[in-house]
Each structure stands twice: as structure tokens, then as C-alpha cells.
Design an enzyme around this catalytic site. Structure first.
Site, PDB file in Angstrom:
ATOM      1  N   GLY A   1      11.944   7.076 -42.808  1.00  0.00           N
ATOM      2  CA  GLY A   1      12.358   5.739 -43.184  1.00  0.00           C
ATOM      3  C   GLY A   1      11.307   5.036 -44.003  1.00  0.00           C
ATOM      4  O   GLY A   1      10.227   5.577 -44.289  1.00  0.00           O
TER       5      GLY A   1
ATOM      6  N   VAL B   1      11.103   1.081 -40.665  1.00  0.00           N
ATOM      7  CA  VAL B   1      10.711   1.988 -39.581  1.00  0.00           C
ATOM      8  C   VAL B   1       9.239   1.817 -39.215  1.00  0.00           C
ATOM      9  O   VAL B   1       8.901   1.635 -38.040  1.00  0.00           O
ATOM     10  CB  VAL B   1      11.017   3.459 -39.948  1.00  0.00           C
ATOM     11  CG1 VAL B   1      10.450   4.419 -38.898  1.00  0.00           C
ATOM     12  CG2 VAL B   1      12.520   3.668 -40.070  1.00  0.00           C
ATOM     13  N   GLY B   2       8.349   1.850 -40.192  1.00  0.00           N
ATOM     14  CA  GLY B   2       6.923   1.759 -39.903  1.00  0.00           C
ATOM     15  C   GLY B   2       6.538   0.480 -39.176  1.00  0.00           C
ATOM     16  O   GLY B   2       5.844   0.515 -38.145  1.00  0.00           O
TER      17      GLY B   2
ATOM     18  N   PRO C   1       8.917  -1.024 -44.107  1.00  0.00           N
ATOM     19  CA  PRO C   1       9.461  -2.210 -43.434  1.00  0.00           C
ATOM     20  C   PRO C   1      10.499  -1.889 -42.360  1.00  0.00           C
ATOM     21  O   PRO C   1      10.520  -2.527 -41.298  1.00  0.00           O
ATOM     22  CB  PRO C   1      10.085  -3.010 -44.582  1.00  0.00           C
ATOM     23  CG  PRO C   1       9.360  -2.565 -45.805  1.00  0.00           C
ATOM     24  CD  PRO C   1       9.060  -1.119 -45.576  1.00  0.00           C
TER      25      PRO C   1
ATOM     26  N   LYS D   1       6.283   8.996 -38.448  1.00  0.00           N
ATOM     27  CA  LYS D   1       7.030   8.598 -39.644  1.00  0.00           C
ATOM     28  C   LYS D   1       6.264   9.114 -40.861  1.00  0.00           C
ATOM     29  O   LYS D   1       5.274   8.521 -41.267  1.00  0.00           O
ATOM     30  CB  LYS D   1       7.190   7.089 -39.767  1.00  0.00           C
ATOM     31  CG  LYS D   1       8.159   6.711 -40.914  1.00  0.00           C
ATOM     32  CD  LYS D   1       8.016   5.286 -41.406  1.00  0.00           C
ATOM     33  CE  LYS D   1       7.013   5.137 -42.512  1.00  0.00           C
ATOM     34  NZ  LYS D   1       7.406   5.807 -43.804  1.00  0.00           N
TER      35      LYS D   1
ATOM     36  N   GLU E   1      -8.323   0.563 -56.584  1.00  0.00           N
ATOM     37  CA  GLU E   1      -8.051   1.971 -56.363  1.00  0.00           C
ATOM     38  C   GLU E   1      -6.918   2.397 -57.302  1.00  0.00           C
ATOM     39  O   GLU E   1      -5.800   1.888 -57.209  1.00  0.00           O
ATOM     40  CB  GLU E   1      -7.653   2.208 -54.911  1.00  0.00           C
ATOM     41  CG  GLU E   1      -7.501   3.672 -54.563  1.00  0.00           C
ATOM     42  CD  GLU E   1      -7.213   3.896 -53.091  1.00  0.00           C
ATOM     43  OE1 GLU E   1      -7.718   4.880 -52.544  1.00  0.00           O
ATOM     44  OE2 GLU E   1      -6.473   3.088 -52.491  1.00  0.00           O
TER      45      GLU E   1
ATOM     46  N   CYS F   1      -7.799   9.444 -51.329  1.00  0.00           N
ATOM     47  CA  CYS F   1      -8.424   8.162 -51.027  1.00  0.00           C
ATOM     48  C   CYS F   1      -9.944   8.223 -51.072  1.00  0.00           C
ATOM     49  O   CYS F   1     -10.610   7.202 -51.286  1.00  0.00           O
ATOM     50  CB  CYS F   1      -7.951   7.655 -49.661  1.00  0.00           C
ATOM     51  SG  CYS F   1      -8.011   8.919 -48.388  1.00  0.00           S
TER      52      CYS F   1
ATOM     53  N   GLU G   1      -6.897   4.622 -41.605  1.00  0.00           N
ATOM     54  CA  GLU G   1      -7.663   5.205 -42.707  1.00  0.00           C
ATOM     55  C   GLU G   1      -6.988   4.706 -43.970  1.00  0.00           C
ATOM     56  O   GLU G   1      -5.834   5.046 -44.251  1.00  0.00           O
ATOM     57  CB  GLU G   1      -7.656   6.727 -42.608  1.00  0.00           C
ATOM     58  CG  GLU G   1      -8.622   7.399 -43.574  1.00  0.00           C
ATOM     59  CD  GLU G   1      -7.927   7.937 -44.805  1.00  0.00           C
ATOM     60  OE1 GLU G   1      -8.066   7.300 -45.876  1.00  0.00           O
ATOM     61  OE2 GLU G   1      -7.256   8.962 -44.695  1.00  0.00           O
TER      62      GLU G   1
END
Length: 475
Positions: A201, A206-207, A204, A170, A379, A279, A245
Site C-alpha cells: 500500500g 498503510v504506512g 498515507p 509494508k 539529497e 542513502c 534510517e
């Protein structure tokens, strides 16, 4: 264009079960330029079923056959290289030169590194009468972010193939077109049906469904710490392996024995690369207190040399950030830096003066930042640098480690032995001494709330394997 509203499942481009479209926004214009389909549980179920069906045969492929497949994927990737670069530039606003030289190159580099790592990777080891066997873990759910699309897609897909796993990918729905091109690469390379599947997607819809699906044995997730916590909690009900990660707030210690002007200027460039959307960016620069004002002058000059503008124009250093959500968040944090008393050295709220649309951020440097300020804790994920002071080396190390994150850290010194000693005391998964070249064979991942597991080359292959001990094997 023909595949933008489809998913790649079981070796074919298919329509979603429930047709729902999402505009894909060009962040340089704030306008939609195409649409993608959004998936649902029904699409995930189809993809998982395909991956589960393909796993028994693919997991038994000899290493040489998996190597051959990876080489074919690399060859097809090379054919689509410019298409990939242009897609990344359009979907996330990366300057076209950067999209070619860094974004598209990252995916290519991971394929090459995985191929080299797999050549010498040993999947069995005899220990006395016991045989230790490393076997593919099963179906993997791969969830990737928008900031380095090909880097994160390939550094998950390539080791999963190397290990003998099947998978569902995804990509981020914010920057999804490069992922669709990558699926076309996988198809053109002759990847067996069901081995690689792609469903677009939201997190919420799909993941999380992927993370909680009983047919998935592993989740490999890259994204925010907030989303990573949700993924881990969702996966816990079915006791999946979760490799993550996550976020970072990386310190950059400029030691007194460093080439100060170069270390500070290069630190600005490293922080602002990819419009600050990395990141592991060195976002907290730590300088000796007696040289703080000198550092501000150097950083100001370095930041003001950067050209922010149209990502399609040659010579652009920084494009927009990826979305209005990110733009608004960065504006809020810049305002927080000002209101909490940090010195605004350059940049600040609003767009650059010559730009009246697009999600462009003024390259911003703050000085006299303390480690309890919001801009030193959260961040930001934009071209915003915080410069902090330290009185001595012990305090520098203490400030550097005073963060819930631990993805990366940086040390600048004219004495490599000195730098190594400081690096050994930093609580981070990667420590970079004197801005080295990127090493695709070094492990990449975080301590603390920056995640768990490691990616890149053989380190990533390991995360997709189960360990079996066959006791009595040699008796």
C-alpha cells in the site's frame, strides 16, 4: 503472478478487504508489467490482529528454535535467489548483474549475519541481585523503501525474528514484487502463522496507519527524512519506539596524502552505484583546492567510462532511476546546479543520447560547488556528484559536517593513522576509510536528521528488544 494482488496475513494469501490495484512500472520502458493490490486500514487491522495473536507463543520460543527458523528462511531464500534478482532488476531497473551480486546478495548476507549474531547473543545478564532481561518488544511495523528492497526488508525482518517479535511488513509500492517473493520465502520456510505478515500500500493509507496503530509497539522505518518525520509524529500519540534510517548527503574527504587519482575515480564509482540511489552514497567529494581542476579531469573520465542502458543487458553499469517522480526531481536539481553557477563537468539534463525512453539519467559531475548550493544541500538520489574545494584539513572537516544529515562519511588517505584522526571528528553514524569492503556486522544508522537506532546483526536485534530489570532476583 498469482500472489501479486494478494497480501500475506496470518499464514495465508488473502484478498484485500477493498480491492484497489496499482500498476507496477518497469522504469526502463515506462510501461506497466503487472499490478499489485493496495491495502487499507481494514487490511492493517487484520495483519495487526494476526501478529498480536501470534506474539505470546512466538515470543517464548527458545533461541535455538528461532535460529532454526532463520536457517530455514535462508535455505528458501537461496532457492529463490534468481527470482529475487530478476524481480529487483525489473521493478527498479537495477542492472541484472548488480541485482544478483549486490541487491539479492544483500538480503542473503543479512540473514547469514543475523544467524551468526544470534548464536552468541545473550538475552539475560546478572548484576548483583538483579537480573537484566532483554525481551521482544512486541508487534513491529516494518516500512521499507524501494532503493535496496531486500537489504532493507531482511535487515528488519531477520532481527525481529531473532528477537522473538511478530511483524507487519509494508514494502515500497514502487518496487513491491521482490517483497512478495520474500513473503513466499517466509511461507515456504514454515514461519508460524501471524509471525510475519505483508500488506502492500501507500504511505498515507498503510504506512501511517501502521505507525499509529495501537496494536503496534514499534516502528522500524527506512526512507526519506520528510516521510520519517511524519512516521515519528504519527507514532508519538501511542508512545511507540521508532527506529529510523533516513536521508544522507555524505561527504568524501580526499586528503592530500591519498592516492589522488584512485581516490577520485573510485569515489565516482561509489557515488554512482545503484544509479546513485543509495542513502549513504558519497555525493559530496571534498578535494584540496590546488588540485580541484585535476580532480575534475579524473572524475570526468571515470564517469564517462560507465555504460548506462538496458538493465537486462550484460555489461550495463547504470540502469534507470526508479520512477518518473525521481527522474523529474533529479532533472530539477541538475538544472539548479547549472543555474547556481557550478561547473558542469560531464552529463547534464536529459537522457543519455542513445536512449529515448526510460527514466535514464546522464551520469553527471559538477565542479566548483560550494556547500551553500542546492546540489550540496539536498539529497539528489541519482548519479550526480558534487566536487567541492577545501584550503586545509580543518576547513574540510567543517564543510563535511555542515549538513543536516549524518548517515555516512568517507575519508581517503595514504596514512591510516591520519585517516582515523579525521574519521573521529566526522559527525556520521558510519565512516568508511579508503573504500573498505562492506561489513554486515558494523552498526548502520545516522546522526542528526539521518535517523536514530542502528541496524545490522546484533545492533538490529537490540532495537527489537525491551529491557527489564528483575530486582531481588538473586536474593
Amino acid at each position: 503472478m498469482s500472489n501479486h494482488l494478494k497480501f500475506f496475513i496470518d499464514g495465508a494469501w488473502v484478498e484485500p478487504v477493498i480491492p484497489v490495484a496499482l500498476d507496477v512500472i518497469d522504469p526502463s520502458t515506462e510501461e506497466a508489467y503487472t499490478q499489485i493490490a493496495l491495502g487499507s486500514k481494514a487490511d492493517v487491522d487484520r495483519a495487526v490482529a494476526a501478529a498480536k495473536t501470534a506474539f505470546p507463543a512466538f515470543s517464548q520460543w527458545p533461541k535455538e528454535e528461532r535460529l532454526t527458523l532463520l536457517k530455514r528462511i535462508l535455505a528458501e531464500y537461496d532457492k529463490r535467489y534468481e527470482d529475487i534478482a530478476e524481480a529487483v532488476s525489473r521493478e527498479m531497473g537495477a542492472p541484472i548483474g548488480f541485482a544478483r551480486d549486490a541487491q539479492a546478495a544483500a538480503g542473503q548476507g543479512h540473514l547469514k549475519a543475523t544467524i551468526e549474531a544470534l548464536k552468541t547473543y545473550e538475552f539475560t545478564e546478572a548484576r548483583g541481585g538483579t537480573m537484566i532481561v532483554k525481551e521482544p518488544i512486541g508487534v513491529g511495523a516494518l516500512i521499507t523503501p524501494w532503493n535496496w528492497p531486500l537489504n532493507q526488508i531482511v535487515c528488519k525482518v531477520a532481527p525481529a525474528i531473532a528477537a522473538g517479535c511478530t511483524m507487519i511488513l509494508k514494502p515500497s509500492e514502487i518496487a513491491p514484487i521482490s517483497g512478495l517473493i520474500f513473503a513466499e520465502v517466509m511461507e515456504a520456510a514454515g514461519t508460524p502463522k501471524g509471525v510475519f505478515n505483508l500488506v502492500n500500500g501507500t504511505g498515507p493509507d498503510v504506512g501511517q496507519v501502521m505507525a499509529g496503530h495501537p496494536g503496534v509497539e514499534m516502528v522500524s522505518f527506512t526512507g526519506s527524512t520528510r516521510a520519517g518525520v511524519i512516521v515519528a509524529k504519527t507514532a508519538a500519540d501511542t508512545v511507540k519506539r521508532v527506529a529510523q534510517e533516513l536521508g544522507g548527503k555524505s561527504p568524501n574527504i580526499i586528503l592530500p596524502d591519498a592516492d589522488f587519482e584512485k581516490a577520485v575515480a573510485d569515489g565516482v564509482t561509489a557515488c554512482f552505484g545503484n544509479s546513485g540511489q543509495s542513502c549513504d552514497a558519497p555525493t559530496r567529494m571534498l578535494v584540496p583546492a590546488r588540485r580541484h581542476d585535476e580532480a575534475l579531469g579524473i572524475a570526468k573520465a571515470a564517469a564517462e567510462k560507465l555504460t548506462t542502458g538496458d538493465p537486462r543487458a550484460e555489461g550495463t553499469d547504470l540502469g534507470p532511476v526508479v520512477s518518473k517522480v525521481q527522474f523529474d526531481k533529479i532533472q530539477r536539481l541538475i538544472e539548479a546546479g547549472i543555474s547556481e553557477g557550478a561547473t558542469l563537468v560531464t552529463g547534464g539534463p536529459g537522457r543519455p543520447e542513445n536512449l529515448n525512453r526510460g527514466y535514464y539519467i546522464r551520469p553527471t559531475v559538477f565542479g566548483h560547488v560550494t556547500n551553500d548550493m542546492t546540489i550540496a544541500r539536498e539529497e539528489i538520489f541519482g548519479p550526480v556528484l558534487s566536487i567541492l574545494s577545501y584550503e586545509n584539513e580543518e576547513q574540510a572537516i567543517e564543510i563535511a559536517n555542515d549538513t543536516p544529515y549524518g548517515l555516512a562519511a568517507y575519508v581517503q588517505s595514504g596514512d591510516i593513522v591520519h585517516a582515523r584522526k579525521v574519521a573521529a571528528r566526522l559527525r556520521a553514524g558510519s565512516v568508511f576509510i579508503n573504500y573498505p569492503e562492506w561489513d554486515l556486522f558494523a552498526p548502520f544508522g545516522g546522526y542528526k536528521q539521518s535517523g536514530n537506532g542502528r541496524e545490522y546483526a546484533d545492533w538490529a536485534i537490540h532495537d527489537f528488544l525491551e529491557i527489564k530489570g528483575i530486582v531481588g532476583y538473586g536474593v
